[in-house]
Write a protein that holds these residues in place. Structure first.
Motif, PDB file in Angstrom:
ATOM      1  N   SER A 176      30.573  28.219  30.093  1.00  0.00           N
ATOM      2  CA  SER A 176      31.003  27.724  31.394  1.00  0.00           C
ATOM      3  C   SER A 176      30.985  28.924  32.326  1.00  0.00           C
ATOM      4  O   SER A 176      31.679  29.917  32.087  1.00  0.00           O
ATOM      5  CB  SER A 176      32.413  27.132  31.312  1.00  0.00           C
TER       6      SER A 176
ATOM      7  N   TRP B   6      30.933  30.887  36.240  1.00  0.00           N
ATOM      8  CA  TRP B   6      31.529  30.790  37.573  1.00  0.00           C
ATOM      9  C   TRP B   6      31.196  32.034  38.392  1.00  0.00           C
ATOM     10  O   TRP B   6      30.991  33.117  37.841  1.00  0.00           O
ATOM     11  CB  TRP B   6      33.052  30.662  37.475  1.00  0.00           C
TER      12      TRP B   6
ATOM     13  N   GLN C 222      33.422  32.380  46.507  1.00  0.00           N
ATOM     14  CA  GLN C 222      32.111  31.913  46.943  1.00  0.00           C
ATOM     15  C   GLN C 222      31.684  32.588  48.242  1.00  0.00           C
ATOM     16  O   GLN C 222      32.505  33.100  49.008  1.00  0.00           O
ATOM     17  CB  GLN C 222      32.123  30.392  47.102  1.00  0.00           C
TER      18      GLN C 222
ATOM     19  N   TYR D  77      34.256  23.937  44.415  1.00  0.00           N
ATOM     20  CA  TYR D  77      33.609  24.352  43.175  1.00  0.00           C
ATOM     21  C   TYR D  77      33.323  23.134  42.290  1.00  0.00           C
ATOM     22  O   TYR D  77      34.066  22.152  42.299  1.00  0.00           O
ATOM     23  CB  TYR D  77      34.507  25.306  42.391  1.00  0.00           C
TER      24      TYR D  77
ATOM     25  N   PRO E  59      31.809  22.300  38.043  1.00  0.00           N
ATOM     26  CA  PRO E  59      31.504  22.954  36.758  1.00  0.00           C
ATOM     27  C   PRO E  59      30.005  23.233  36.609  1.00  0.00           C
ATOM     28  O   PRO E  59      29.172  22.440  37.048  1.00  0.00           O
ATOM     29  CB  PRO E  59      31.979  21.935  35.713  1.00  0.00           C
TER      30      PRO E  59
ATOM     31  N   GLN F 214      26.762  29.329  39.639  1.00  0.00           N
ATOM     32  CA  GLN F 214      27.840  28.472  40.112  1.00  0.00           C
ATOM     33  C   GLN F 214      27.268  27.215  40.757  1.00  0.00           C
ATOM     34  O   GLN F 214      26.192  27.243  41.369  1.00  0.00           O
ATOM     35  CB  GLN F 214      28.690  29.227  41.142  1.00  0.00           C
TER      36      GLN F 214
ATOM     37  N   TYR G 120      28.385  23.967  43.476  1.00  0.00           N
ATOM     38  CA  TYR G 120      29.326  23.512  44.492  1.00  0.00           C
ATOM     39  C   TYR G 120      28.946  22.086  44.874  1.00  0.00           C
ATOM     40  O   TYR G 120      27.762  21.765  45.027  1.00  0.00           O
ATOM     41  CB  TYR G 120      29.261  24.388  45.744  1.00  0.00           C
TER      42      TYR G 120
ATOM     43  N   TRP H 175      32.324  34.280  33.042  1.00  0.00           N
ATOM     44  CA  TRP H 175      31.910  33.179  32.177  1.00  0.00           C
ATOM     45  C   TRP H 175      32.621  33.257  30.829  1.00  0.00           C
ATOM     46  O   TRP H 175      33.098  34.296  30.412  1.00  0.00           O
ATOM     47  CB  TRP H 175      30.401  33.111  32.006  1.00  0.00           C
TER      48      TRP H 175
END
Length: 253
Positions: A37, A39, A43, A53, A55, A86, A88, A232
């Motif tokens: 996962s 990220w 941002q 955000y 996933p 990422q 969005y 991550w």
């Protein structure tokens, strides 16, 4: 720059493991994969309204090289290809017009972590803890950025005074080419035989460096700028082979 970093790193790793092999116990060779996962903390929408955000699933593939100092202590490095980034999704208000926005950023890195490993347990199963620094070399950065299903919007001006298209597909120039981070892995080694074992664990990675290129460190609508960092975590699995270096040398001479 990337070639120089790779060459220097290769010589350092070869010299390190060659010196260890002269007096050590076991060399470790392996290959691994991870589902993560991923990220980007804080941002960057280049002065435009930010979006919620969402996933994002990434992955990593690696070739591994290690050395066992003792039954409990080891050093391990990896040559790792990693997909990070990422997503969005949400509403964006642009000059009174509301858009449904989807933005998916893909950052492809060549990562080189250097782990220090401590393991304990039985001959069949050993629990392990790994931690160490990681250098990441950005290979490519792309995005899929749409408003109401279309690539649309006005050009912007970065901090160098150059115009750019916020929704452009290739955005490699908007990110730093080198990233530094801390990697941690907690799991177990499951021995299949005297030579082969499977490693499985939970791995996390936290970046310390702002990944945005200087020209794109632009203020948000509140006239503030916050550095963006890679983060991550996920599940990592590898299969490994142990080579008894001293036994090999005794058989060879």
């Amino acid at each position: 720059m990337k070639k120089h970093v790779l060459i220097i790193t290769a010589f350092i790793l070869l010299g390190f493991f060659n010196s260890m092999a002269q007096k050590g116990k076991e060399l470790i060779f392996g290959a691994g994969t991870a589902i993560t996962s991923t990220w980007i903390m804080n941002q960057n929408f280049y002065g435009e309204p930010e979006v919620d955000y969402a996933p994002k699933i990434g992955y990593a593939l690696s070739l591994n090289l290690g050395y066992n100092f003792t039954e409990n202590m080891s050093a391990i490095t990896e040559l790792q290809y990693s997909l990070q980034g990422q997503k969005y999704e949400g509403k964006q208000n642009m000059d009174g017009t509301k858009y449904e926005v989807k933005r998916d950023i893909n950052l492809r890195y060549f990562n080189i972590p250097v782990f220090f490993k401590y393991a304990f347990g039985t001959d069949d199963v050993k629990f392990r803890f790994l931690a160490g620094p990681q250098i990441g070399i950005l290979l490519e950065a792309t995005q899929d950025y749409t408003r109401d299903g279309k690539k649309q919007g006005d050009e912007s001006i970065n901090l160098d005074g150059d115009s750019f298209v916020p929704y452009a597909s290739n955005i490699t120039d908007r990110f730093e080419h080198i990233d530094f981070s801390l990697a941690i892995d907690i799991g177990a080694d499951i021995h299949l035989s005297d030579k082969f074992y499977i490693s499985a664990g939970l791995r996390g990675n936290y970046g310390f460096k702002d990944i945005n290129a200087p020209a794109y460190r632009m203020q948000d609508l509140d006239r503030e700028y916050t550095p963006s960092k890679n983060v991550w975590g996920g599940i990592y699995v590898s299969i490994n082979y142990k080579l008894d270096v001293e036994g090999y040398r005794q058989r060879s001479f």
